[in-house]
Write an enzyme that holds these catalytic residues in place. Structure first.
Site, PDB file in Angstrom:
ATOM      1  N   SER A 143       0.867  -1.175   0.000  1.00  0.00           N
ATOM      2  CA  SER A 143       0.000   0.000   0.000  1.00  0.00           C
ATOM      3  C   SER A 143       0.898   1.217   0.000  1.00  0.00           C
ATOM      4  O   SER A 143       2.071   1.142   0.398  1.00  0.00           O
ATOM      5  CB  SER A 143      -0.887   0.014   1.259  1.00  0.00           C
ATOM      6  OG  SER A 143      -1.513   1.270   1.443  1.00  0.00           O
ATOM      7  N   TYR A 156      -2.428  -0.946  10.428  1.00  0.00           N
ATOM      8  CA  TYR A 156      -2.361  -1.092   8.969  1.00  0.00           C
ATOM      9  C   TYR A 156      -1.034  -0.574   8.434  1.00  0.00           C
ATOM     10  O   TYR A 156      -0.359  -1.243   7.639  1.00  0.00           O
ATOM     11  CB  TYR A 156      -3.530  -0.343   8.322  1.00  0.00           C
ATOM     12  CG  TYR A 156      -3.671  -0.573   6.840  1.00  0.00           C
ATOM     13  CD1 TYR A 156      -4.313  -1.720   6.355  1.00  0.00           C
ATOM     14  CD2 TYR A 156      -3.183   0.340   5.913  1.00  0.00           C
ATOM     15  CE1 TYR A 156      -4.459  -1.931   5.000  1.00  0.00           C
ATOM     16  CE2 TYR A 156      -3.320   0.129   4.553  1.00  0.00           C
ATOM     17  CZ  TYR A 156      -3.967  -1.016   4.104  1.00  0.00           C
ATOM     18  OH  TYR A 156      -4.100  -1.232   2.748  1.00  0.00           O
TER      19      TYR A 156
END
Length: 267
Positions: A143, A156
């Site tokens: 990401s 995350y």
């Protein structure tokens, strides 16, 4: 992409979103697709059908809870019995937003387990098999948050930064272990920014509503703080990049993280 024709890919979290998009592009390149999600996923049958329609010589669903290392190992064995895993795409992931003091301990544990630890266990299981065959491709869907941070995303961001670092280490360990004539073994990350998936459709609709119903204007407004291109990435674009990374032309491209983020991390 005749080089990939007939190879087998396991794509985790591939019944929807980015995983489905990546699996579809691999299928179109002639790759057999091991579709994965949690056992009993209602979208599994449709995803398998979509793979075959896209051009996969075969496709089959494998259900497993990737937060469980034993379940991962059992799944790898099942997929290997169906077809040797030439390509592993680690895409499965979950998210929960909250500040660190409000982040439930259970959410930290789950996000780290699914977004990071599962990738350790899948890679550990498949790499010796890839080495024995001389060819292997691991594409980890990281990401933009593997490269930069955003508030209220502690687990995350930690998981994705960890995935980027782990991928570099594994790439170094296996850089010389494959057979160059067969394509060698590479490990790379793709780091998407804002990507158009069902997961964020509600945000898009809300932004479009604020823009008088103009979807493109709403997206631009939604993205303006982070993504300079002011447009979403499509899952098919991420899939096309994965296909390239799996090809012979990418046999010496390893240990990289490629942002697909409309300039987000260039700022």
């Amino acid at each position: 992409m005749s080089f990939l024709n007939g190879k087998t890919a396991l794509v985790t979290g591939s019944t929807s979103g980015i995983g489905l998009g990546v699996a579809t592009e691999l299928a179109a390149a002639g790759v057999r697709i091991a579709v994965h999600s949690l056992p009993g996923d209602a979208q599994a049958e449709a995803a398998v059908a979509a793979m075959k329609e896209a051009g996969a010589p075969d496709a089959k669903f494998f259900g497993a809870d990737v937060s469980n290392p034993d379940a991962i190992r059992a799944m790898i064995e099942e997929v290997e019995a169906w077809g040797p895993i030439d390509i592993l795409v680690n895409n499965a992931g979950i998210q929960h937003t909250a500040g660190i003091t409000d982040m439930p301990d259970a959410k930290w544990d789950a996000i780290i387990a699914i977004n990071l630890s599962s990738c350790f266990h899948t890679m550990k299981a498949v790499l010796p098999l890839m080495e024995s065959r001389g060819y292997g491709r691991i594409v980890n869907i990281a990401s933009v948050h593997g490269l930069v941070a955003s508030v209220e995303k502690v687990p995350y961001v930690a998981a994705k930064h960890g995935l980027v670092g782990m991928s570099k280490v594994v790439a170094l360990e296996y850089a010389s272990k494959g057979d160059p004539a067969k394509g060698a073994i590479t490990v790379n990350c793709i780091a998407p920014g804002f990507t158009e998936t069902p997961l964020i459709e509600s945000q898009i609709q809300a932004a479009a509503g604020r823009a008088g119903g103009d979807r493109d204007a709403g997206i631009a407004e939604l993205l303006k703080e982070k993504q300079p291109s002011l447009r979403m990435t499509q899952t098919s674009e991420l899939g096309a990049l994965a296909v390239f990374l799996c090809g012979m032309a990418a046999q010496n491209l390893t240990g990289t993280t490629i942002p697909v983020d409309g300039g987000w991390t260039a700022q």
